[in-house]
Design a protein around this motif. Sequence first.
Motif, mmCIF file in Angstrom:
data_model
loop_
_atom_site.group_PDB
_atom_site.id
_atom_site.type_symbol
_atom_site.label_atom_id
_atom_site.label_comp_id
_atom_site.label_asym_id
_atom_site.label_seq_id
_atom_site.Cartn_x
_atom_site.Cartn_y
_atom_site.Cartn_z
ATOM 1 N N UNK A 191 61.085 40.192 12.039
ATOM 2 C CA UNK A 191 60.472 41.552 10.990
ATOM 3 C C UNK A 191 60.258 42.130 11.618
ATOM 4 N N UNK A 192 59.599 42.246 12.296
ATOM 5 C CA UNK A 192 59.084 43.651 13.306
ATOM 6 C C UNK A 192 59.982 44.506 13.606
ATOM 7 N N UNK A 193 61.610 43.983 14.306
ATOM 8 C CA UNK A 193 62.755 44.105 14.652
ATOM 9 C C UNK A 193 63.348 44.518 13.313
ATOM 10 N N UNK B 74 62.681 43.683 20.346
ATOM 11 C CA UNK B 74 62.192 42.037 19.523
ATOM 12 C C UNK B 74 62.627 41.238 20.721
ATOM 13 N N UNK B 75 63.087 40.405 21.475
ATOM 14 C CA UNK B 75 64.205 38.723 21.341
ATOM 15 C C UNK B 75 63.250 37.914 21.797
ATOM 16 N N UNK C 283 65.686 37.909 29.832
ATOM 17 C CA UNK C 283 66.124 38.399 28.572
ATOM 18 C C UNK C 283 64.656 39.963 28.700
ATOM 19 N N UNK C 284 64.025 40.426 29.124
ATOM 20 C CA UNK C 284 63.476 41.255 29.308
ATOM 21 C C UNK C 284 64.212 42.432 29.914
ATOM 22 N N UNK D 38 68.052 42.147 21.479
ATOM 23 C CA UNK D 38 67.174 42.864 20.591
ATOM 24 C C UNK D 38 67.766 41.937 19.230
ATOM 25 N N UNK D 39 66.730 42.002 18.839
ATOM 26 C CA UNK D 39 66.613 40.783 17.585
ATOM 27 C C UNK D 39 67.861 39.255 17.796
#
Length: 315
Positions: A160-162, A169-170, A229-230, A236-237
Amino acid sequence: MKRILVTGGAGFIGRWVVKQLLNDGHKIWVLDDLSNGRKENIAEFINHKNFEQFIEGDIKDLRLLETLFLNDYDLCYHLGASINVQDSIDNPLTTFENDTIGTFHVLEQCKKHNVKLVFMSTCMVYDRATSSTGLKETDIVKPASPYAGAKIAAENMVLSYYYAYDLPTVIIRPFNTYGPFQKTGGEGGVVAIFIKNKLNNKLLQIYGDGTQTRDLLYVEDCARFVVETGYSDQVSGEIINAGLGTDISINDLAKLIVQDESRIIHVEHIHPQSEIPKLLCNFEKAEKLLGWKPQVSLEEGIKRTEEWVKSTNLL
């Protein structure tokens, strides 16, 4: 060089993530309440030139988080969580507060300071694998324990923040991870517990009939996946799995480790209602987006883990 916060960084997987990040030349802060982690796990890093600080604290401590995020991080690997399935059944509130509410508080700080978040979820959110190709990220989830339920809730907050705030975020779902620095007691993983019992000439106890399968991922392969992943802007998402891509029954795992069936016994399952009969990972998405795939076979990983257990005072 990035400035990076690792929550849960003194835990089993966390310490390997910290090790790789330091090897890659980043400045690292570790936040851990030591409910699962241990200071000994990161003792070798404390004097590293890029290890900035270890903070013993709680992700639900808002004042602490506000102070920490003044360090102008580029990236947050959020691994801090309650991880024990049986504990979540016995005391669901603690797991929900740590894994869902705690994640919300970390998200709020990441949003405020525009910090990318890598969220460590779990393969325990899935229903059983029904395909020979394994579980994909699009397969249905089934919260068969409050632990899985809390992680799914946290995943939804992260997504939801993405979508709502365009925060990078991932979500990552590693399968059953094992290796050096995993606890060998009741809270540990099945591989570590089996190896410890083997070396102590004790019986290997299997919950239920032992036909349940696990996809076992060596911890250094897992940490490499978490770290990458970072680094990637392509994920992202996204929700991304990581595993070995092959599964093994607990019966066969016990035989592989002890090589003496007379030392294997079956006992009543402590939480049969939350058992997932078949866990098998499909990691095609990780390979496509990150170029990641596992490098350590189960046999080699067991060998390395047994050598580590022998070298410690954990027997």
